[in-house]
Write an enzyme that holds these catalytic residues in place. Structure first.
Site, PDB file in Angstrom:
ATOM      1  N   GLU A   1       0.831  -1.220   0.000  1.00  0.00           N
ATOM      2  CA  GLU A   1       0.000   0.000   0.000  1.00  0.00           C
ATOM      3  C   GLU A   1       0.863   1.266   0.000  1.00  0.00           C
ATOM      4  O   GLU A   1       0.508   2.266   0.613  1.00  0.00           O
ATOM      5  CB  GLU A   1      -0.964   0.021   1.193  1.00  0.00           C
ATOM      6  CG  GLU A   1      -2.109  -0.931   1.069  1.00  0.00           C
ATOM      7  CD  GLU A   1      -2.846  -0.794  -0.256  1.00  0.00           C
ATOM      8  OE1 GLU A   1      -2.916   0.317  -0.784  1.00  0.00           O
ATOM      9  OE2 GLU A   1      -3.313  -1.828  -0.770  1.00  0.00           O
TER      10      GLU A   1
HETATM   11  C1  LIG Z   1       3.466  -9.609   0.372  1.00  0.00           C
HETATM   12  C2  LIG Z   1       3.057  -8.529  -0.578  1.00  0.00           C
HETATM   13  C3  LIG Z   1       1.726  -8.363  -0.868  1.00  0.00           C
HETATM   14  C4  LIG Z   1       1.327  -7.413  -1.802  1.00  0.00           C
HETATM   15  N1  LIG Z   1       0.012  -7.326  -2.160  1.00  0.00           N
HETATM   16  C5  LIG Z   1      -0.335  -6.579  -3.246  1.00  0.00           C
HETATM   17  C6  LIG Z   1      -1.653  -6.632  -3.798  1.00  0.00           C
HETATM   18  O1  LIG Z   1      -2.528  -7.316  -3.273  1.00  0.00           O
HETATM   19  N2  LIG Z   1      -1.914  -5.924  -4.909  1.00  0.00           N
HETATM   20  C7  LIG Z   1      -0.978  -5.142  -5.514  1.00  0.00           C
HETATM   21  O2  LIG Z   1      -1.272  -4.531  -6.527  1.00  0.00           O
HETATM   22  N3  LIG Z   1       0.287  -5.054  -5.005  1.00  0.00           N
HETATM   23  C8  LIG Z   1       0.620  -5.750  -3.901  1.00  0.00           C
HETATM   24  N4  LIG Z   1       1.909  -5.684  -3.392  1.00  0.00           N
HETATM   25  C9  LIG Z   1       2.868  -4.851  -4.054  1.00  0.00           C
HETATM   26  C10 LIG Z   1       3.327  -3.664  -3.205  1.00  0.00           C
HETATM   27  O3  LIG Z   1       2.319  -2.705  -3.131  1.00  0.00           O
HETATM   28  C11 LIG Z   1       4.628  -3.153  -3.838  1.00  0.00           C
HETATM   29  O4  LIG Z   1       5.626  -4.133  -3.552  1.00  0.00           O
HETATM   30  C12 LIG Z   1       5.043  -1.806  -3.319  1.00  0.00           C
HETATM   31  O5  LIG Z   1       4.160  -0.807  -3.763  1.00  0.00           O
HETATM   32  C13 LIG Z   1       6.470  -1.437  -3.753  1.00  0.00           C
HETATM   33  O6  LIG Z   1       6.667  -1.662  -5.117  1.00  0.00           O
HETATM   34  P1  LIG Z   1       7.961  -2.487  -5.600  1.00  0.00           P
HETATM   35  O7  LIG Z   1       7.964  -3.760  -4.873  1.00  0.00           O
HETATM   36  O8  LIG Z   1       7.956  -2.526  -7.064  1.00  0.00           O
HETATM   37  O9  LIG Z   1       9.191  -1.645  -5.073  1.00  0.00           O
HETATM   38  P2  LIG Z   1       9.832  -0.378  -5.805  1.00  0.00           P
HETATM   39  O10 LIG Z   1       8.762   0.542  -6.254  1.00  0.00           O
HETATM   40  O11 LIG Z   1      10.816  -0.843  -6.790  1.00  0.00           O
HETATM   41  O12 LIG Z   1      10.591   0.288  -4.590  1.00  0.00           O
HETATM   42  C14 LIG Z   1      11.854  -0.150  -4.101  1.00  0.00           C
HETATM   43  C15 LIG Z   1      12.406   0.905  -3.150  1.00  0.00           C
HETATM   44  O13 LIG Z   1      12.600   2.134  -3.853  1.00  0.00           O
HETATM   45  C16 LIG Z   1      11.885   3.184  -3.246  1.00  0.00           C
HETATM   46  N5  LIG Z   1      11.339   4.059  -4.277  1.00  0.00           N
HETATM   47  C17 LIG Z   1      10.699   3.693  -5.409  1.00  0.00           C
HETATM   48  N6  LIG Z   1      10.351   4.776  -6.118  1.00  0.00           N
HETATM   49  C18 LIG Z   1      10.777   5.846  -5.428  1.00  0.00           C
HETATM   50  C19 LIG Z   1      10.719   7.258  -5.642  1.00  0.00           C
HETATM   51  N7  LIG Z   1      10.106   7.784  -6.693  1.00  0.00           N
HETATM   52  N8  LIG Z   1      11.281   8.060  -4.721  1.00  0.00           N
HETATM   53  C20 LIG Z   1      11.868   7.553  -3.623  1.00  0.00           C
HETATM   54  N9  LIG Z   1      11.958   6.231  -3.369  1.00  0.00           N
HETATM   55  C21 LIG Z   1      11.419   5.397  -4.256  1.00  0.00           C
HETATM   56  C22 LIG Z   1      10.773   2.522  -2.440  1.00  0.00           C
HETATM   57  O14 LIG Z   1      10.380   3.328  -1.343  1.00  0.00           O
HETATM   58  C23 LIG Z   1      11.445   1.230  -1.999  1.00  0.00           C
HETATM   59  O15 LIG Z   1      12.171   1.436  -0.826  1.00  0.00           O
HETATM   60  C24 LIG Z   1       2.291  -6.578  -2.404  1.00  0.00           C
HETATM   61  C25 LIG Z   1       3.641  -6.721  -2.053  1.00  0.00           C
HETATM   62  C26 LIG Z   1       4.024  -7.681  -1.168  1.00  0.00           C
HETATM   63  C27 LIG Z   1       5.490  -7.834  -0.840  1.00  0.00           C
END
Ligand SMILES: Cc1cc2nc3c(=O)[nH]c(=O)nc-3n(C[C@H](O)[C@H](O)[C@H](O)COP(=O)(O)OP(=O)(O)OC[C@H]3O[C@@H](n4cnc5c(N)ncnc54)[C@H](O)[C@@H]3O)c2cc1C
Length: 598
Positions: free
Chosen positions: A440
């Site tokens: 989220e």
């Molecule tokens: C167990 C689990 C359940 C989940 N359930 C759902 C679900 O039901 N539905 C769904 O759609 N998603 C779901 N997610 C996805 C979750 O919402 C995302 O993992 C999350 O939004 C982060 O995206 P990412 O993993 O691609 O990380 P990234 O976006 O790649 O982020 C990696 C790091 O970089 C930082 N970062 C990225 N962009 C920026 C920026 N512009 N400025 C500063 N820092 C930045 C982030 O803060 C983080 O620390 C789930 C994830 C997990 C692990």
């Protein structure tokens, strides 16, 4: 003594002595309710949590879902547990009578759900997103979508998911690439892969309805070209349900929430995945914010609940575990004392209490704002409540996640070496808790949202509303006899926030968004500490009023609130000075350092 998971007396204190839950019944939407119906709902949730969900927590943690022959198999216990939660109202209790709901305030619903979360976060997770998914259809979908899908989701016959994330589009939903192509028959054909879908496949219900973001062929680039679709696992073909070409392409192996599958799902492998547009094209993100904002409060509740389970377990352990002797009068041969007698253990317990109870208080306030923002009879009241809630949401989501993680770490620490073993539960809650700062929206993203958008929107009105609300609390606290120094410290911190925000806003206006947002995470921490101090001043005032009523049986309870308030104001609030200084000076080592120099 068994783990109570959440202190019932604290929740009742919040509902009836701090946020005045009964005043919601003056709104026409909630007029059928009263303390009796609230208590009944809470009582049923508490019973279900303690007697049904908690006993299976460890089992689900140890026996996670498996992917076999293209389908996810989950623990069979869930087939018994989920219907019990549906019967309670976990999916539809807040919804209007017309769609099968009970018109229960979100405040009561959230606090009741907190027990289920504390008892078994993974089990709760199967239904947690179904309400929000169905509600998207209720708010923006066609009559056909309502009768075919929404009704079956609210009744618990089918579950729902939130299908946003893709491999290249996590924090940045502007990069969603799943394609949707309009057919002559009026539906869309979808192709693409979603990842991390919670409860994306499970076999407990006959169907699963994915609320998916996708880009219609020819749509504008970026966030303004994203649309929202209903993509069912099985679609209607006349009266029959047929496979809709949603293929489970992977199952993640997680460190927490292990009873709930997180999958990757491929739409349209065979070119036959139908999606049904919700509302208008290209409005997907605007619609999805309804679900995301509600889910963020739920994640905050996940955080406070998981921290609470850990805290109460640590408290129980500290009372039972003999080790060492007091510093004063230490005599060889004297019996060992329970570790709760040691100052450092008390520090760890009081810190957990301040975080857990402060977190629940914040969520209670945010939930009451949600109720008033949606259902106040007066339009101006709805607007004000919604604006203040907008500002508080990133904090209500990330404070319980970040500080809650620290609380869960302290729970492990109080258990000493045993805390590091899987024979004891604190390590499991610690693993569960970690997710709350990631899903989220990560904490980093919420810091950017708070400083870059929320405090600046509508000419800074939300921050002004926060200042007014805190001033009202301070006046009530003075009247109740709360220490003047606590109120002054809170007001000084509010003034610091105001000055700092004006300074940072000035940088943004002068064309330096990087300078403005450089310390957005510190800004989020600063405002979180202040907002939780506000909760503690409110709780201190309620405790003073309680003590003035002079009920002896309640003395220890109310005094506990005053000690926790003192702790937060004396040990956390001073940190805001350092955080404000960091934000103001723009300490920039981490942006200047060359990537090769790390
Ligand atoms: C167990 C689990 C359940 C989940 N359930 C759902 C679900 O039901 N539905 C769904 O759609 N998603 C779901 N997610 C996805 C979750 O919402 C995302 O993992 C999350 O939004 C982060 O995206 P990412 O993993 O691609 O990380 P990234 O976006 O790649 O982020 C990696 C790091 O970089 C930082 N970062 C990225 N962009 C920026 C920026 N512009 N400025 C500063 N820092 C930045 C982030 O803060 C983080 O620390 C789930 C994830 C997990 C692990």
């Amino acid at each position: 003594m068994e783990n109570r998971l959440i202190d019932d007396r604290h929740i009742d204190f919040l509902l009836y002595e701090v946020v005045d839950a009964e005043s919601l019944c003056e709104l026409s939407y909630f007029s059928d309710h009263g303390r009796d119906t609230f208590s009944l709902y809470l009582q049923q949730a508490r019973k279900l949590a303690r007697e049904v969900l908690y006993p299976t927590y460890r089992t689900l943690d140890l026996e996670p879902p498996e992917l076999k022959d293209g389908a996810v198999r989950v623990h069979p216990e869930l087939e018994k547990i989920l219907p019990r939660m549906v019967d309670l109202g976990v999916v539809s209790a807040t919804r209007p009578y017309e769609v099968g709901g009970q018109q229960l305030p979100f405040l009561i619903f959230g606090m009741a759900n907190a027990y289920l979360m504390a008892a078994n976060l993974a089990a709760y997770g199967y239904l947690g997103l179904t309400t929000g998914a169905a509600r998207l259809i209720e708010s923006f979908g066609s009559e056909d979508l309502k009768s075919q899908y929404m009704k079956r989701m609210y009744s618990g016959e089918w579950t729902g998911t939130m299908a946003l994330t893709e491999p290249q589009a996590g924090s940045s939903l502007a990069d969603v690439a799943t394609r949707a192509v309009l057919t002559d028959e009026g539906h869309y054909l979808l192709s693409g892969t979603k990842i991390f879908l919670s409860g994306g496949d499970h076999g407990i219900t006959d169907n699963i309805v994915h609320m998916a973001l996708a880009r219609i062929e020819g749509a504008p680039a970026g966030i303004k070209g994203v649309s929202l679709f209903v993509v069912p696992k099985k679609r209607f073909d006349g009266e029959d349900l047929v496979d809709n070409d949603c293929v489970v392409s992977g199952l993640f192996h997680k460190i927490g929430w292990r009873g709930l599958p997180s999958i990757s799902l491929t739409f349209g492998d065979r070119g036959d995945c139908r999606g049904y547009l919700v509302g208008e094209a290209h409005q997907g993100i605007r619609y999805m914010f309804q679900m995301m904002n509600e889910a963020r409060l739920m994640v905050g509740l996940n955080g406070a609940s998981t921290a609470s389970a850990g805290y109460l377990e640590a408290l129980r352990y500290a009372q039972d575990r003999p080790q060492g002797r007091r510093l004063k009068g230490r005599e060889p041969g004297a019996p060992q004392v329970p570790i709760i007698e040691h100052a450092d253990v008390r520090r760890m317990l009081l810190r957990q209490k301040a975080i857990v109870e402060g977190g629940f208080a914040l969520l209670a306030k945010a939930s009451a704002l949600q109720d008033r923002g949606e259902h106040a009879d007066d339009e101006r009241e709805r607007e004000r409540a919604s604006l203040l809630l907008d500002l508080l949401t990133p904090i209500a989501k990330s404070f319980p996640a970040e500080w809650g993680f620290e609380a869960n770490t302290l729970s492990v620490q109080v258990h000493g070496g045993y805390g590091y073993t899987s024979e004891y539960l604190p390590e499991a809650w610690w693993r569960d808790q970690k997710l709350n700062s990631i899903h989220e929206g990560t904490t980093g993203i919420h810091g950017l949202d708070l400083l870059g958008r929320k405090v600046m929107m509508k000419g800074g009105q939300p921050l002004m509303l926060l200042g007014e609300a805190i001033a009202e609390s301070v006046a009530a606290a003075h009247e109740a006899g709360v220490e003047g120094a606590w109120c002054e410290a809170l007001q000084a911190a509010v003034a610091t926030v105001g000055e700092l925000t004006a300074h940072l806003g000035g940088l943004g206006m002068a064309g330096d968004p990087e300078g403005m947002l450089l310390h957005s995470d510190d800004y989020l921490s600063l405002l979180s500490i202040v907002v939780v101090a506000w909760q503690w001043v409110d709780m201190a005032a309620a405790a003073k009023r309680g003590l003035a009523r002079g009920e002896d049986t309640e003395r220890a309870f109310y005094e506990g609130k005053l000690y926790a308030a003192q702790y937060w104001i004396a040990t956390e609030l001073p940190k805001t000075t350092v955080l404000a200084e960091l934000c103001r000076t723009g300490e920039d080592s981490y942006v200047r350092i060359d990537a090769l120099s790390f």
